[in-house]
Scaffold this active site. Sequence first.
Site, PDB file in Angstrom:
ATOM      1  N   ASP A  45      35.001  35.454  44.182  1.00 51.27           N
ATOM      2  CA  ASP A  45      35.352  35.632  42.733  1.00 51.27           C
ATOM      3  C   ASP A  45      34.133  35.296  41.825  1.00 51.27           C
ATOM      4  OD1 ASP A  45      37.601  37.115  43.777  1.00 51.27           O
ATOM      5  OD2 ASP A  45      38.957  35.642  42.994  1.00 51.27           O
ATOM      6  N   ASP A  49      31.943  37.394  39.347  1.00 52.98           N
ATOM      7  CA  ASP A  49      32.018  37.222  37.743  1.00 52.98           C
ATOM      8  C   ASP A  49      30.484  37.004  37.207  1.00 52.98           C
ATOM      9  OD1 ASP A  49      34.716  37.277  37.543  1.00 52.98           O
ATOM     10  OD2 ASP A  49      35.215  35.238  37.815  1.00 52.98           O
ATOM     11  N   GLU A 133      50.609  32.196  30.135  1.00 54.78           N
ATOM     12  CA  GLU A 133      51.164  32.404  31.560  1.00 54.78           C
ATOM     13  C   GLU A 133      50.202  32.131  32.625  1.00 54.78           C
ATOM     14  OE1 GLU A 133      53.358  36.126  31.603  1.00 54.78           O
ATOM     15  OE2 GLU A 133      51.137  37.021  31.042  1.00 54.78           O
ATOM     16  N   LYS A 135      47.927  32.841  35.859  1.00 49.82           N
ATOM     17  CA  LYS A 135      46.921  34.127  36.293  1.00 49.82           C
ATOM     18  C   LYS A 135      47.137  34.364  37.673  1.00 49.82           C
ATOM     19  CE  LYS A 135      42.619  36.476  35.887  1.00 49.82           C
ATOM     20  NZ  LYS A 135      42.669  36.900  37.111  1.00 49.82           N
ATOM     21  N   GLU A 193      52.889  41.881  39.652  1.00 51.06           N
ATOM     22  CA  GLU A 193      51.575  41.398  40.691  1.00 51.06           C
ATOM     23  C   GLU A 193      52.301  40.995  42.046  1.00 51.06           C
ATOM     24  OE1 GLU A 193      47.288  40.550  40.407  1.00 51.06           O
ATOM     25  OE2 GLU A 193      48.961  41.077  38.844  1.00 51.06           O
TER      26      GLU A 193
END
Length: 747
Positions: A45, A49, A133, A135, A193
Site C-alpha cells: 500500500d 501511495d 473514525e 479506517k 466495509e
Amino acid sequence: MSKAEPESAPVVPAEALRDEYDKLVADVRRYRFAYYNEAESLVSDAEFDLLFRRLEEIEALHPELVSNDSPTQEVGGEVSAAFAAVQHTSQMYSLEDVFSLEELEAWVAKASANAEKLAAGLLAVRPLRWLTELKIDGLAVNLLYRNGTLVRAATRGDGITGEDITHNVLTIKEVPRQLHGENLPEEVEVRGEVFIASEDFIALNEQMVAAGRAPFANPRNSAAGSLRQKDPAETAKRPLSMLVHGIGARTGLEVGSQSEAYALLKAWGLPTSPYFKVFSSYPEILDYISHYGENRHGLLHEIDGIVIKIDDFAVQNALGFTSRVPRWAVAYKYPPEEVHTKLLDILVNVGRTGRVTPYGVMEPVKVAGSTVEMATLHNQDVVKAKGVLIGDTVVLRKAGDVIPEIVGPVLALRDGTEREFVMPIACPACGTPLAPAKEADVDIRCPNARSCPAQLRERVFHLAGRGAFDIEALGWEAAIALTQPAEPDQPPVSNESQIFALRPEDLAQVRIEREKKSKGVRTGQIELVPYFYSKGTEKKPSEPTANTVKLFAELEKAKSQPLWRVLVALSIRHVGPTASRALATAFGSMAAIQAASEEELAQVDGVGPTIASALIEWFAEDWHREIVEAWAAAGVRMADEQDESVARTLAGLTIVVTGSLQNFNRDQVKEAIIIRGGKASGSVSKNTDFVVAGENAGSKLEKAEQLGVPVLDEAGFEALLRNGPTTAEAGDAAEPDGSSEGSETDV
C-alpha cells in the site's frame, strides 16, 4: 524569427518526463486492477501511495497530460466479468489521503474555510463538528434495502457500477436480511466495509498452515478473495465480518448528520463501529489519532489510518465532490507497517537454548519507522507453510514494536529463478549435528549447549537484558566481544559463570571486527579494533573506555537484583519472568528451588509440569550448578528477604494494569501485586478481578468495560494494595488520551 507562442500555450514536458508519466499510468492501473479484482497486492500500500502521489504531482505541473481516463480521475476498481454488473443508485467515492499531521491540518483548515464560504448560515446555527473514525482495512460494499429488506449487495467497482455479490454477503452473520423497527425508509443505500477480524485472521491462517497450505498475506486480501467466491458456500466458510459507515441514496429518510445516521443504522440492526467519535475541535482529532496510533493492535480489525468527516449532511452537500473524492472527508494514513521487499537469502541463527531458527535476509526497507534487513521465520515448517523461496518478493510486516515478520510471497512476481531453503544438518557455529530435543519437537536444536559459541553469546546477551540483570553496558556487540576468542587465548568469557569474576585487565586485548572507514566513509574492508580499551600510543597508553567503566559498575549493581531476575538470567528453557516471579515468591531462595521436587515445583501457580520438568533437567547438569555457585560466590543475591510486614491483601486476585501510572513503573507494579499474593496478568478476561487504568490506557480498558470488569484509577489501586478488595472502589478511569484507529477507505 519565428512567431512567439501565446503565453497560454502549454509547455510540452521533456521526453523523459512523458515516459515516466506513461509508465506510472500503466503501473497504477495494473496494481489497482490486481488489488481490487484479483485480491492480489503486487506492491505494498505504501509503494502504491507513493506512485499515485507522483502521478498527481506530474499532472499538477503538466495538466496538458491529464485525460479523462487517468487513474487520478477515477474511483479505484473495475467490474469483474465473473459477476453481474449493477449500477449504484448514487456514486461511491474514494477518500483523499494525507500522510502527515501537517497535511491533515492544512486539509482541515481548507475544508473549514470552504464550509464558512458555502454554508455560513448553517454554521451559525450548527457549529462545525467532525466525525472521526477508524479506517478499516477491508473491501467496500454497498447494501441496498427497500422497505427494510436487503435486495442487493454490490462491490464499489468503479464507483458507478459494481459487482452483484448479494448471495455472498448474505453469508455474513452481521448483515441482516431484514431491518428492524418502524418507519423504515422506502429505499436506502448503506455503505460499509467487509473484513476479517484480527483474531479470526490468525485462526484462519493457523488452519491453512495445519492443512499444508500457504497462509494469506493479509486480512484485506483474504476478505476480498473470500467475498468474490463464485460459490456462496465457499464464502460461508470464511470468517467474514462487516461494519457500516455511511448512507448513499435514500428515499423516505430524513437525517441531519453522519452521527445521527449511525444511530439509526444501529437501531435497525446493522453493525456499526464501536470506535467512532464526534469532535468540535482539531486538537481533539489529534488526540484520537494519537490514541489509536499507540493502541491499534488491540482492536477488532486491522486499520491503516483515521477518517475525518464533516458530520453535518447539509454542509457535506454544500461542499460536494470532485470526480473521485468528497471535499468533506479525508483519510489520515499512519506510517506503513506492511511493505514489499526482496528476500535475498535464508540463514539460521542458534539461540541461547540451542534452538536453530531460520531468518530472512532482505533488501533493506523502511517499515513502521525503522529500516529492516532481517526477519524471523521461526522454524523449517513455517518456511514451508509460508511458501517463501529465496529470491521471492515478500510481504514484510512490522506492527509497532513487534519483531518484523515475513508474511508470505507475492506469487505473481515470481520469474523462475527462486530456490527452496534447505535446513542445515549441522550447527553453523560449532558443527554439532542438529536434531529435535524431543521426538515430537518441531524445533531443531544444537545439543552442544556448554561449548557452542553461538549459544554462549546469546546467553550472555540475554542475562544482561532488561528482564534479567539489566546491564545496559552489556549489549549485543559487547556480548560478541566477550565471547569470541581474544588473541592469543580463550575469550574472556567461555562460560557465563565467569561474568561476575571479570577484571578490567581481562579485557585489554579484546578486539572486535569493524568495517574500516576512510575520512568517515565505509570502505568495505574489515579490521580488528579494540573494544573495551582505547587505542594506545607511545605517548598515551590504552585505558578502559567510559563504557567499560560503566560495565563494571553495572555488574556490581546487578549482584543485588531480586531472585526472580537471577532465575531469568540463567536461560532455563520455558522459564521467563512470569514463572520466575512465581517461583521466587513461592520458595524465596535458589537453594529451596533447587531442592524442590518436580511435583512441588509444578504445584506453584504459573509454573506447571512443563516448566517444572525443565527446571529439574537444568539443575541436573553439573556445569549449570557451577554457574549458580560461581555467581553466589561473587556476591549475586540468591535469596529474597521476606517482608512479613506486607499483608497479602491481593491473595487469589488477578489484576491487569494498563497505561502509565505516576507512582509506579512496570516492574514496581508487578512487584506490588505479587508480593501481596496477587497475579499480575497481561490480558483481560472474564477471570480478571480488577483492571487498573492509568494515562493513555488502551484496548485493555475497552475490553474491561465490555466484560464488566471493575476498573480502578491509580488512587483506587493504591487503596486496593492497602486494604484488599473489600474497600476498593472503582475510580473514574479517565477516557484514554488520544489514540488511533481507522475507518473505511471508501465513502
